[in-house]
Motif scaffolding. Structure first.
Motif, PDB file in Angstrom:
ATOM      1  N   ASP A  60      15.349 -39.988 -54.955  1.00  0.00           N
ATOM      2  CA  ASP A  60      16.422 -39.000 -54.903  1.00  0.00           C
ATOM      3  C   ASP A  60      16.166 -37.862 -53.913  1.00  0.00           C
ATOM      4  O   ASP A  60      17.058 -37.059 -53.661  1.00  0.00           O
ATOM      5  CB  ASP A  60      16.673 -38.414 -56.296  1.00  0.00           C
ATOM      6  N   ASP A 149      21.711 -32.856 -61.864  1.00  0.00           N
ATOM      7  CA  ASP A 149      21.855 -32.721 -60.408  1.00  0.00           C
ATOM      8  C   ASP A 149      22.137 -31.286 -59.964  1.00  0.00           C
ATOM      9  O   ASP A 149      22.605 -31.054 -58.856  1.00  0.00           O
ATOM     10  CB  ASP A 149      22.952 -33.646 -59.898  1.00  0.00           C
ATOM     11  N   ARG A 173      25.327 -27.523 -57.119  1.00  0.00           N
ATOM     12  CA  ARG A 173      24.819 -28.891 -56.973  1.00  0.00           C
ATOM     13  C   ARG A 173      23.568 -28.836 -56.113  1.00  0.00           C
ATOM     14  O   ARG A 173      23.572 -28.275 -55.024  1.00  0.00           O
ATOM     15  CB  ARG A 173      25.856 -29.802 -56.317  1.00  0.00           C
TER      16      ARG A 173
END
Length: 191
Positions: A60, A149, A173
């Motif tokens: 990620d 997130d 975010r």
């Protein structure tokens, strides 16, 4: 398995939020030390210390590291703080990255996860400098719980004249904010 007793004393487990997708960690089996692989296998997706730290998948953060001018193929994230500061493994070292200051540094140059978790990541000064721990403690009771997130950020950001004491804190975010901060620092980190 690496003993993480001191880490859990300072940052108790809040909750487990799920597991990594099948095969997700196995893709990094030969890229990270056994102790880190075992830690992620055991802990899976977890949140610690009243939302301060969260385990993450290395996949990620590949683009985040690349966007900051770091070696995204060889920087392997495993913890992120509520303010988006990242702990990662790179070139036999455990390193920290603070996107608010644009700095990266070795946290455990000996490459031992136990030293990192039970010494460096429980030292209040290290946590304040590298992970915005003081900001987390000061404002945690007034901020919403983060989603997987999300992160907290300073507005205005430090490179735009913001200040740790006077900037307001917003929930954003994480991927978007890390990209914005990378742009503000011209896609470069300092050590």
């Amino acid at each position: 398995m690496t003993d993480i007793t001191e880490f859990l004393t300072k940052h108790p487990l809040d909750k487990r939020t799920g597991t990594f997708a099948e095969g997700e960690l196995e893709a990094y089996r030969d890229k990270i030390p056994d102790e880190l692989y075992q830690f992620l296998q055991q802990e899976q997706k977890a949140v610690y210390g009243n939302g301060f730290f969260r385990t993450v998948s290395p996949k990620d953060f590949h683009d985040v590291f690349t966007n900051w001018g770091l070696d995204g193929d060889n920087c392997h994230a495993f913890l992120v703080s509520s303010f988006g500061c990242i702990e990662y493994y790179y070139n036999n070292d455990y390193c920290g990255f603070n996107p608010h200051t644009g700095t990266a540094h070795a946290n455990s140059p000996s490459g031992y996860l136990g030293l990192l978790l039970n010494l460096a990541l429980v030292n209040t000064t290290n946590l304040e400098i590298g992970f915005c721990y003081d900001m987390h403690l000061k404002h945690r009771s007034t901020l919403p719980e983060l989603k997987e997130d999300e992160m907290y950020t300073l507005l205005p950001a430090l490179p735009l004249g913001g200040d740790m004491e006077t900037s307001r804190i917003e929930t954003v975010r994480r991927d978007v904010q890390l990209d914005i901060l990378a742009q503000l620092y011209n896609h470069k980190t300092t050590e």
